[in-house]
Design an enzyme around this catalytic site. Sequence first.
Site, PDB file in Angstrom:
ATOM      1  CG  ASP A 164      70.925  63.348  30.359  1.00 27.77           C
ATOM      2  OD1 ASP A 164      72.140  63.139  30.121  1.00 27.77           O
ATOM      3  OD2 ASP A 164      70.227  62.541  30.998  1.00 27.77           O
ATOM      4  CE1 TYR A 178      69.556  56.771  35.134  1.00 26.13           C
ATOM      5  CE2 TYR A 178      68.644  58.151  36.860  1.00 26.13           C
ATOM      6  CZ  TYR A 178      69.510  57.165  36.457  1.00 26.13           C
ATOM      7  OH  TYR A 178      70.337  56.566  37.372  1.00 26.13           O
ATOM      8  CG  ASN A 192      69.010  60.263  28.124  1.00 24.58           C
ATOM      9  OD1 ASN A 192      69.651  61.271  27.863  1.00 24.58           O
ATOM     10  ND2 ASN A 192      69.241  59.527  29.196  1.00 24.58           N
ATOM     11  CG  HIS A 208      59.141  55.337   6.850  1.00 25.20           C
ATOM     12  ND1 HIS A 208      58.785  54.101   6.389  1.00 25.20           N
ATOM     13  CD2 HIS A 208      58.437  55.544   7.979  1.00 25.20           C
ATOM     14  CE1 HIS A 208      57.882  53.588   7.201  1.00 25.20           C
ATOM     15  NE2 HIS A 208      57.662  54.446   8.172  1.00 25.20           N
TER      16      HIS A 208
END
Length: 155
Positions: A30, A130, A132, A22
Site C-alpha cells: 500500500d 495493511y 500488503n 522459480h
Amino acid sequence: MLKGLDPLLSPELLFTLRAMGHGDEIAIVDGNYPGVEHARRLIRLDGHHLIPVLNAVLSVLAIDDFVPEAIFRSTVKAERDKLDPVHEEMIDCCARHEPHRQVVPLVGQDFYGRVRAAHALIQTSEPRLYANIILRKGVIYPREGGQAEVDPFVY
C-alpha cells in the site's frame, strides 16, 4: 500497449516479473508501506490501488506449487486472523487466479522480513492500511510430450 496484457503491467514491471526465477518473491504494498527502505528493487505504480495491480500481476505470474505456502498477506497489527475488507478482496482476487492456494497471514516483523528478502516490491497508492501481499513465483510446465506452449526456436 500490448494485446491481452493488462495496461497496469508497465515495461519495468513486466521486465521484473520475467526476470524472476522459480521461488523468487514479489511484494505488492500500500501507499503507507516503507517501500524505499524495504525494497531491493522498487517499482512504483502511483495512482493505482492494490487489487487491480494484484489482479494484473496474477494474470501473468505462476504461483509456486512446490511449497505448501506461496501467498502471504500482512495482518492488522498482531491480530493474525482479523480480516479487513481489503484482505477479503485480496483473498478473493487470489482465489480467482489460484483457487487451490491459501493466502497466509504473516504478523508484523515476519511479513517485513520476507518483504526485505523479496526480489522486488511494487508500491501502489492504495490508501487502506495493511493492504500488503507477497507472491512466490512458480514455474510454467511444458505441454504433454515435452513441448513448451511457445517454441522460441521456431520462426
